[in-house]
Design an enzyme around this catalytic site. Structure first.
Site, mmCIF file in Angstrom:
data_model
loop_
_atom_site.group_PDB
_atom_site.id
_atom_site.type_symbol
_atom_site.label_atom_id
_atom_site.label_comp_id
_atom_site.label_asym_id
_atom_site.label_seq_id
_atom_site.Cartn_x
_atom_site.Cartn_y
_atom_site.Cartn_z
ATOM 1 N N ASP A 96 9.907 -3.525 8.476
ATOM 2 C CA ASP A 96 11.137 -3.783 7.733
ATOM 3 C C ASP A 96 11.195 -3.164 6.341
ATOM 4 O OD1 ASP A 96 9.277 -5.347 6.334
ATOM 5 O OD2 ASP A 96 9.849 -7.169 7.385
ATOM 6 N N GLU A 118 6.897 -4.269 15.983
ATOM 7 C CA GLU A 118 7.170 -5.552 15.328
ATOM 8 C C GLU A 118 8.678 -5.748 15.177
ATOM 9 O OE1 GLU A 118 4.545 -7.604 12.083
ATOM 10 O OE2 GLU A 118 6.417 -7.025 11.097
ATOM 11 N N GLU A 132 14.179 -6.865 3.321
ATOM 12 C CA GLU A 132 13.525 -6.721 4.628
ATOM 13 C C GLU A 132 14.384 -7.236 5.791
ATOM 14 O OE1 GLU A 132 10.245 -6.744 1.551
ATOM 15 O OE2 GLU A 132 12.085 -7.907 1.923
ATOM 16 N N HIS A 209 3.908 -11.595 -4.369
ATOM 17 C CA HIS A 209 4.425 -10.287 -4.762
ATOM 18 C C HIS A 209 5.868 -10.060 -4.352
ATOM 19 C CE1 HIS A 209 3.601 -9.491 -0.514
ATOM 20 N NE2 HIS A 209 4.456 -8.498 -0.622
ATOM 21 N N ARG A 211 9.812 -9.765 -3.750
ATOM 22 C CA ARG A 211 10.908 -9.573 -4.702
ATOM 23 C C ARG A 211 11.583 -10.894 -5.057
ATOM 24 N NH1 ARG A 211 13.573 -4.692 -5.899
ATOM 25 N NH2 ARG A 211 12.212 -3.735 -4.340
ATOM 26 N N HIS A 241 -1.172 -7.957 -7.235
ATOM 27 C CA HIS A 241 -0.385 -6.806 -6.807
ATOM 28 C C HIS A 241 -0.221 -5.845 -7.981
ATOM 29 C CE1 HIS A 241 2.989 -4.543 -5.032
ATOM 30 N NE2 HIS A 241 2.592 -5.040 -3.877
#
Length: 410
Positions: A96, A118, A132, A209, A211, A241
């Protein structure tokens, strides 16, 4: 021989594509070509190297402070200049990311079949995770072969109108990669971690991490870790990260806390060793959300909704959001309640049995009509067609020779 181009750009894509790429390179029916977009520059290169993979083509599109639109545009433009020369029979994209969306679009516009590894994960909220969830849905509209990791993800696709013959349930290749990495995990070479094996405290591995965790939610997560660390019997390890949206919050708050250790992102096999050593995992990472339960590690998921509900339903992972008080409360329960800890500390095969790679290869082989499916195919019990199935009652049942989709009417 069919030429298969893998387009990937992030560490998770590398981890989950690597078993398929390496198996395909040993298969005389296929010629695997790896195209790196460089979306996660350093972490991507390190991860591919761990699996013995060197990209055939490196687009190297990443620049500091690029927007999602700029990244997507640059990947499509770079691929446009390459795809005709590659003469690919199919393009494989995973999951994604921006690399996934751009790779699928470029392949579609060149009339090259798209294979989505996936496929079918859905949170039900187009804005979470962002971007995503939207990327997954968009890619599914132009995919020719959907390789769904679970029966739930398969059901999502069929419910959305995808032709059933284009969907194959394979299990998730992350479990294949995890088992390999765990079996080949090195000793800790980070000076901050060398004493973990002899450390008698409860080890918590924590990371964030995403968004949607940036800003105030990240500050809540950091505050929760400080509070949890007040327990002298706990040692929290935080792989940080590279993104400054993470570091600018985490480092000032967590530095100097005696039983919190901050480390740079670890190579994949080292991170697997860290997870094996952990007692509890606290993370918003989709990888940890799959890997933790697969290893039998109670996993607190720092999200409000998830596209990976299987471990939640199995009781080995729990959605705890990003509120400091809630995170502290759930961690304290696991630390103080042995029965609750034992209930969650069970290895489960919610995401696969470690044989997904073979099923992926078989599905791609069938897609090209090279030969009949082998022993790793997905069969429907009692010849029941998918549209007649109540998917809430479907599970993948591993066996020595195949994975049967077993349906038990309620």
């Amino acid at each position: 021989m069919h030429k298969i181009v893998f387009i990937l750009g992030t560490r998770p894509e590398a981890i989950k594509c690597a078993p398929v790429i390496n198996r395909m390179k040993e298969d005389k029916r296929f010629h695997a070509i790896v195209v790196s977009t460089g979306q996660h520059r350093e972490m991507l290169d390190t991860t591919l190297a761990e699996f013995g993979i060197k990209p055939d083509i490196d687009l190297n599109v990443m620049q500091p402070q690029q927007t999602l639109s700029q990244v997507t545009h640059k990947i499509i433009a770079a691929l446009t200049a390459r795809l005709d020369d590659l003469a690919a029979d199919a393009v494989v994209v995973h999951g994604d990311t921006a690399s996934t969306l751009a790779g699928a679009l470029a392949a579609f516009q060149h009339r090259i079949p798209v294979i989505h590894l996936e496929a079918g994960l859905r949170s039900g909220n187009i804005s979470s995770p962002f971007p995503e969830e939207a990327n997954r849905r968009l890619v599914s509209q132009i995919t020719d072969l959907h390789l769904a990791p679970t029966t739930r993800s398969s059901a999502n696709l069929i419910r959305e109108g995808v032709c059933e013959s284009r969907v194959k349930i394979t299990g998730n290749t992350v479990v294949d990669a995890l088992r390999w990495a765990a079996a080949n995990a090195p000793t800790f070479d980070d000076n901050a971690l060398v004493d973990l094996i002899s450390d008698h405290r409860r080890i918590i591995v924590a990371s964030a991490h995403r968004r949607e965790s940036w800003g105030a939610p990240m500050r809540e997560i950091a505050a929760a870790l400080v509070e949890i660390a007040r327990n002298d019997g706990v040692h929290i390890v935080v792989p940080l990260h590279k993104n400054l949206a993470v570091r600018d919050v985490m480092v000032p708050v967590l530095s100097g806390i005696p039983n919190i250790t901050l480390v740079n992102p670890l190579p994949y096999r080292s991170f697997c060793r860290l997870m094996l050593r952990a007692d509890i995992i606290i993370s918003d990472s989709s990888g940890a959300e799959e890997e933790g339960p697969s290893l039998g590690k109670p996993t607190l998921v720092l999200r409000d909704i998830t596209e990976r509900p299987e471990a939640i339903e199995a009781g080995t992972a729990k959605l705890v959001g990003r509120n400091a008080a809630r995170i502290v409360r759930e961690a304290a329960t696991l630390l103080r309640d042995p029965e609750e800890y034992r209930r969650m500390a069970r290895p489960v095969d919610s995401y696969g049995d470690g044989n997904a790679t073979g099923r992926v290869i078989d599905a791609i082989n069938e897609f090209f009509g090279l030969e009949e499916m082998g022993t790793n195919d997905i069969r429907l019990a009692n010849n029941t067609t998918p549209r007649q199935i109540d998917y809430s009652a479907v599970t993948i049942v591993p066996s020595s020779s195949s994975a049967l989709v077993r349906y038990q009417p309620r």
